[in-house]
Design a protein around this motif. Structure first.
Motif, PDB file in Angstrom:
ATOM      1  N   ALA A  34       0.874  -1.157   0.059  1.00 37.76           N
ATOM      2  CA  ALA A  34       0.033  -0.131  -0.062  1.00 37.76           C
ATOM      3  C   ALA A  34       0.826   1.262  -0.100  1.00 37.76           C
ATOM      4  O   ALA A  34       1.776   1.288   0.676  1.00 37.76           O
ATOM      5  N   TYR A  35       0.579   2.225  -0.875  1.00 38.63           N
ATOM      6  CA  TYR A  35       1.552   3.302  -0.914  1.00 38.63           C
ATOM      7  C   TYR A  35       1.370   4.204   0.476  1.00 38.63           C
ATOM      8  O   TYR A  35       2.641   4.588   0.829  1.00 38.63           O
ATOM      9  N   GLU A  37       1.490   2.713   3.363  1.00 42.36           N
ATOM     10  CA  GLU A  37       2.700   2.147   4.249  1.00 42.36           C
ATOM     11  C   GLU A  37       4.122   2.483   3.787  1.00 42.36           C
ATOM     12  O   GLU A  37       5.015   2.739   4.456  1.00 42.36           O
TER      13      GLU A  37
END
Length: 221
Positions: free
Chosen positions: A104-105, A107
């Motif tokens: 996920a971006y 994260e």
């Protein structure tokens, strides 16, 4: 913050470069290990986001060679290799963190910021009188009111405040805020300083950024 993305997938590399640039970072992109080493030798990076399966020079060697140098940047390994042995090997070679694809971006961004803080390039909270700059939230406040800053204005303010008392030359600021493909000249820093000063003045801090003629800019200690 200046970042180097080392990724042999052109689509993923371009997507990461675009997203991180929109968040106000200066981002260079290397498509193989040899290019990554060339970039790392030419510029000072805060964090490298490093794939392991690379052409020319693999990510393992890139990691090892970069971490052997003085003033090595933080390294976040971003790889599809999800075995514990891979993570252990990367950490033993000096990686600061390891994130498995797909990811996920949000994260990824949080981990990049964590690695940068670990390396000392960013502090949890930067304060100068009524001004507070929060690198994690990427916000600047004066007496609790948020300043409406562009990503580059914010980056300039954070850089000056994180090195408070140090005079930073126009060229050094440009290198920190703009990637290698930028068509702008370092004179854009003068424009950024001017617009940032205007916003700080309207918030009651007209003299925060000082100009040292012939040397650069500083927020005095």
């Amino acid at each position: 913050m200046r970042l180097l993305i080392v990724e042999d997938s052109p689509a993923l590399g371009r997507d990461l470069q675009a997203a991180l640039s929109r968040d106000g970072h200066a981002v260079d992109l290397a498509g193989d290990g040899a290019q990554a080493l060339a970039f790392a030798g030419a510029y000072a990076y805060d964090v490298l986001v490093l794939d392991l399966m690379l052409p020319k020079v693999d990510g393992w060697e890139v990691l090892q060679r970069i971490k052997q140098g003085q003033g090595a940047p933080g390294v976040l390994v971003l790889s599809a290799r999800d075995q514990v042995t891979d993570r252990v090997q990367a950490l033993n070679l000096g990686a600061d963190d390891y994130l498995v694809k797909p990811f996920a971006y949000d994260e990824l961004l949080a981990r990049i910021l964590a690695v940068s803080r670990r390396g000392g390039s960013q502090l949890p909270l930067l304060v100068a009188g009524a001004l507070e700059v929060d690198p994690r939230a990427r916000l600047a406040r004066v007496d609790g009111s948020v300043l409406a800053l562009t990503p580059k204005e914010y980056g300039l303010l954070e850089t000056l405040l994180s090195q408070r008392g140090t005079v930073l030359a126009r060229g050094a600021l440009f290198e920190h805020l703009y990637d290698a493909q930028s068509e702008a000249s370092d004179k854009v820093i003068e424009v950024l300083v001017s617009t940032l000063r205007g916003k700080l003045a309207r918030a009651g801090l007209p003299d925060l950024i000082e100009t040292r003629r012939g040397y650069g800019y500083v927020i005095a200690a």
